[in-house]
Motif scaffolding. Structure first.
Motif, PDB file in Angstrom:
ATOM      1  N   ARG B  10       0.838  -1.203   0.000  1.00  0.00           N
ATOM      2  CA  ARG B  10       0.000   0.000   0.000  1.00  0.00           C
ATOM      3  C   ARG B  10       0.876   1.257   0.000  1.00  0.00           C
ATOM      4  NH1 ARG B  10      -3.110  -1.402   3.785  1.00  0.00           N
ATOM      5  NH2 ARG B  10      -5.017  -1.903   2.669  1.00  0.00           N
ATOM      6  N   ARG B  11       1.939   1.220   0.802  1.00  0.00           N
ATOM      7  CA  ARG B  11       2.830   2.370   0.886  1.00  0.00           C
ATOM      8  C   ARG B  11       3.500   2.653  -0.471  1.00  0.00           C
ATOM      9  NH1 ARG B  11       7.840   4.001   1.577  1.00  0.00           N
ATOM     10  NH2 ARG B  11       8.742   1.920   1.304  1.00  0.00           N
ATOM     11  N   ARG B  12       4.000   1.599  -1.086  1.00  0.00           N
ATOM     12  CA  ARG B  12       4.711   1.808  -2.357  1.00  0.00           C
ATOM     13  C   ARG B  12       3.765   2.256  -3.465  1.00  0.00           C
ATOM     14  NH1 ARG B  12      10.028  -2.006  -3.019  1.00  0.00           N
ATOM     15  NH2 ARG B  12      10.549  -2.098  -0.814  1.00  0.00           N
ATOM     16  N   LEU B  13       2.597   1.614  -3.548  1.00  0.00           N
ATOM     17  CA  LEU B  13       1.653   2.043  -4.585  1.00  0.00           C
ATOM     18  C   LEU B  13       1.202   3.476  -4.321  1.00  0.00           C
ATOM     19  CD1 LEU B  13      -0.876   0.072  -6.568  1.00  0.00           C
ATOM     20  CD2 LEU B  13      -1.741   2.102  -5.406  1.00  0.00           C
ATOM     21  N   SER B  42      -8.355   1.931   1.240  1.00  0.00           N
ATOM     22  CA  SER B  42      -8.281   0.819   0.301  1.00  0.00           C
ATOM     23  C   SER B  42      -8.885   1.184  -1.052  1.00  0.00           C
ATOM     24  CB  SER B  42      -8.991  -0.413   0.882  1.00  0.00           C
ATOM     25  OG  SER B  42     -10.351  -0.127   1.089  1.00  0.00           O
ATOM     26  N   THR B  43      -9.046   2.487  -1.302  1.00  0.00           N
ATOM     27  CA  THR B  43      -9.564   2.953  -2.593  1.00  0.00           C
ATOM     28  C   THR B  43      -8.464   3.677  -3.363  1.00  0.00           C
ATOM     29  OG1 THR B  43     -11.753   3.267  -1.627  1.00  0.00           O
ATOM     30  CG2 THR B  43     -11.341   4.321  -3.742  1.00  0.00           C
ATOM     31  N   VAL B  44      -8.319   3.335  -4.624  1.00  0.00           N
ATOM     32  CA  VAL B  44      -7.432   4.093  -5.512  1.00  0.00           C
ATOM     33  C   VAL B  44      -8.303   4.858  -6.500  1.00  0.00           C
ATOM     34  CG1 VAL B  44      -5.534   4.009  -7.165  1.00  0.00           C
ATOM     35  CG2 VAL B  44      -5.605   2.365  -5.269  1.00  0.00           C
ATOM     36  N   TRP B  45      -8.089   6.168  -6.554  1.00  0.00           N
ATOM     37  CA  TRP B  45      -8.854   7.041  -7.447  1.00  0.00           C
ATOM     38  C   TRP B  45      -8.052   7.324  -8.701  1.00  0.00           C
ATOM     39  CZ3 TRP B  45     -13.755   7.741  -6.209  1.00  0.00           C
ATOM     40  CH2 TRP B  45     -14.137   7.642  -4.868  1.00  0.00           C
ATOM     41  N   ILE B  46      -8.683   7.095  -9.838  1.00  0.00           N
ATOM     42  CA  ILE B  46      -8.044   7.340 -11.135  1.00  0.00           C
ATOM     43  C   ILE B  46      -8.900   8.331 -11.902  1.00  0.00           C
ATOM     44  CG2 ILE B  46      -7.374   6.266 -13.320  1.00  0.00           C
ATOM     45  CD1 ILE B  46      -7.256   3.597 -11.660  1.00  0.00           C
ATOM     46  N   VAL B  88       4.366  -3.851  -7.348  1.00  0.00           N
ATOM     47  CA  VAL B  88       3.218  -4.071  -6.460  1.00  0.00           C
ATOM     48  C   VAL B  88       1.970  -4.166  -7.323  1.00  0.00           C
ATOM     49  CG1 VAL B  88       1.705  -2.968  -4.759  1.00  0.00           C
ATOM     50  CG2 VAL B  88       4.193  -2.933  -4.439  1.00  0.00           C
ATOM     51  N   ARG B  89       1.170  -5.173  -7.058  1.00  0.00           N
ATOM     52  CA  ARG B  89      -0.060  -5.383  -7.824  1.00  0.00           C
ATOM     53  C   ARG B  89      -1.240  -5.324  -6.868  1.00  0.00           C
ATOM     54  NH1 ARG B  89       0.998 -10.317 -11.371  1.00  0.00           N
ATOM     55  NH2 ARG B  89       0.566 -11.508  -9.518  1.00  0.00           N
ATOM     56  N   ALA B  90      -2.213  -4.499  -7.198  1.00  0.00           N
ATOM     57  CA  ALA B  90      -3.449  -4.416  -6.422  1.00  0.00           C
ATOM     58  C   ALA B  90      -4.584  -4.963  -7.280  1.00  0.00           C
ATOM     59  CB  ALA B  90      -3.738  -2.972  -6.046  1.00  0.00           C
ATOM     60  N   ALA B 127     -13.088   4.559  -9.351  1.00  0.00           N
ATOM     61  CA  ALA B 127     -12.761   4.184  -7.971  1.00  0.00           C
ATOM     62  C   ALA B 127     -12.458   2.689  -7.960  1.00  0.00           C
ATOM     63  CB  ALA B 127     -13.932   4.479  -7.044  1.00  0.00           C
ATOM     64  N   VAL B 128     -11.236   2.351  -7.593  1.00  0.00           N
ATOM     65  CA  VAL B 128     -10.862   0.937  -7.476  1.00  0.00           C
ATOM     66  C   VAL B 128     -10.848   0.553  -6.000  1.00  0.00           C
ATOM     67  CG1 VAL B 128      -9.082  -0.810  -7.898  1.00  0.00           C
ATOM     68  CG2 VAL B 128      -9.472   1.022  -9.576  1.00  0.00           C
TER      69      VAL B 128
END
Lengths: 139, 139
Positions: B10-13, B42-46, B88-90, B127-128
């Motif tokens: 999580r930190r690296r991503l 735990s959400t990644v915004w693109i 890192v893969r999410a 939103a991932v």
């Protein structure tokens, strides 16, 4: 919108040492992993190597392509100046190659990467037959 | 083989400005495209932005996730020194977000990227929700 034609896509991907391979995962839908490669005509060779640390050479990506050979390769440039952004996507089908066919592959890879100088540095390879190209450039 | 734990993933991503988004394509199997993003829990915004040139904001990636929400995000470091490699893969599910929900997203993105300072720079967002992490490091 600047689109890159097929020749330009092939040239840019061929000049990029470092690609992302996306494969179909039976449960998770998709996987993506960084790879290195070498292009020869409409084939992109991706080593399964013994150089980088791994617990096994029976990689998840090999299981994925054995189940569904459809893959996508991405080459790209990123930087803070977004006028310089570009990416090239190659779609195709992938197959694992081993044995005699591997000699030329390793030689092609060794020409680009010192890490593949040793004969036992590549245990097998993924051959991607490219069937379609898409390319985008910011300008 | 050095595996990265979930916190380190999580930190690296989260520290990586530039990611690759892989989606399920109904015919070609997979697509992959470079994106930028911002992580919040735990959400990644693109963003789907109006900054980079595009013929439409109805991007192929949006059609893909509307059909199959399973996605994979890749953050990585590549360089000639292969001792420094990591990725890192999410894995997770993706959904398009628009309207009011977009305000905070654009603010989070603007904090990382000057390009999103203008209110109309983001037309919608992906939103991932991350459900699983995998991380690899060369050492």
């Amino acid at each position: 919108v600047p689109r890159l034609d097929e020749d330009e896509c092939r040239r840019r991907l061929g000049n990029t040492r470092h690609l992302v391979l996306a494969t179909v995962h039976p449960d998770r839908g998709v996987d993506a992993v960084p790879v290195v490669g070498a292009i020869d005509g409409s084939t992109v060779w991706i080593p399964v190597d013994t150089v980088k640390p791994k617990s096994t050479t029976r990689l998840r990506r090999l299981a994925n392509i054995a189940t569904d050979p459809r893959v996508c390769l991405l080459a790209e440039h990123y930087g803070d100046d977004w006028d310089q952004l570009w990416w090239v996507r190659a779609h195709g089908t992938a197959q694992e190659v081993a044995g005699h066919d591997l000699h030329g592959v390793r030689a092609a890879l060794a020409a680009r990467f010192d890490q593949y100088a040793m004969a036992d540095s590549v245990s097998s390879a993924i051959a991607v037959q490219v069937t379609g190209w898409t390319g985008w450039s910011a300008r």
